[in-house]
Design a protein around this motif. Structure first.
Motif, PDB file in Angstrom:
ATOM      1  N   ILE A 114      14.423  19.869 -59.547  1.00 53.02           N
ATOM      2  CA  ILE A 114      15.522  19.822 -60.526  1.00 53.02           C
ATOM      3  C   ILE A 114      16.132  18.415 -60.494  1.00 53.02           C
ATOM      4  O   ILE A 114      16.505  17.927 -59.420  1.00 53.02           O
ATOM      5  CB  ILE A 114      16.589  20.891 -60.186  1.00 53.02           C
TER       6      ILE A 114
ATOM      7  N   ASP B 264      18.721  15.265 -60.795  1.00 52.09           N
ATOM      8  CA  ASP B 264      20.147  15.105 -60.524  1.00 52.09           C
ATOM      9  C   ASP B 264      20.914  15.040 -61.842  1.00 52.09           C
ATOM     10  O   ASP B 264      20.395  14.556 -62.845  1.00 52.09           O
ATOM     11  CB  ASP B 264      20.395  13.826 -59.719  1.00 52.09           C
ATOM     12  N   PRO B 265      22.165  15.473 -61.834  1.00 53.47           N
ATOM     13  CA  PRO B 265      22.943  15.397 -63.078  1.00 53.47           C
ATOM     14  C   PRO B 265      23.207  13.939 -63.464  1.00 53.47           C
ATOM     15  O   PRO B 265      23.362  13.065 -62.604  1.00 53.47           O
ATOM     16  CB  PRO B 265      24.222  16.131 -62.762  1.00 53.47           C
ATOM     17  N   ALA B 266      23.254  13.700 -64.729  1.00 50.86           N
ATOM     18  CA  ALA B 266      23.505  12.351 -65.218  1.00 50.86           C
ATOM     19  C   ALA B 266      24.972  12.002 -65.002  1.00 50.86           C
ATOM     20  O   ALA B 266      25.846  12.838 -65.200  1.00 50.86           O
ATOM     21  CB  ALA B 266      23.170  12.246 -66.704  1.00 50.86           C
ATOM     22  N   PRO B 267      25.241  10.758 -64.580  1.00 51.31           N
ATOM     23  CA  PRO B 267      26.655  10.366 -64.364  1.00 51.31           C
ATOM     24  C   PRO B 267      27.455  10.202 -65.602  1.00 51.31           C
ATOM     25  O   PRO B 267      27.177  10.127 -66.673  1.00 51.31           O
ATOM     26  CB  PRO B 267      26.556   9.037 -63.611  1.00 51.31           C
TER      27      PRO B 267
END
Length: 65
Positions: free
Chosen positions: A60, A62-65
């Motif tokens: 999965i 990482d979430p985008a900043p």
């Protein structure tokens, strides 16, 4: 006194019946071997599932900043 004589006769008769009966169930050794095998299989399956889940979670992004 009759009660003690009756209990003594009843107990000795029951013990004689138990000694005469050869079939007393299974030995605990095969049961322990079966349990050990099931535990080993459960540990292996748990390890495989944990590895697959960890790989799936690592995939999965990482979430985008």
């Amino acid at each position: 006194m009759h009660l003690f004589a009756y209990l003594h006769v009843a107990l000795t008769t029951r013990l004689a019946e138990l000694r005469r009966d050869g079939e007393r169930g299974d030995s605990p050794v095969p049961t322990a071997v079966i349990i050990f095998g099931l535990v080993a299989a459960a540990v292996i399956v748990t390890g495989l599932v944990a590895t697959k889940a960890r790989g799936w979670m690592d995939a999965i992004p990482d979430p985008a900043p």
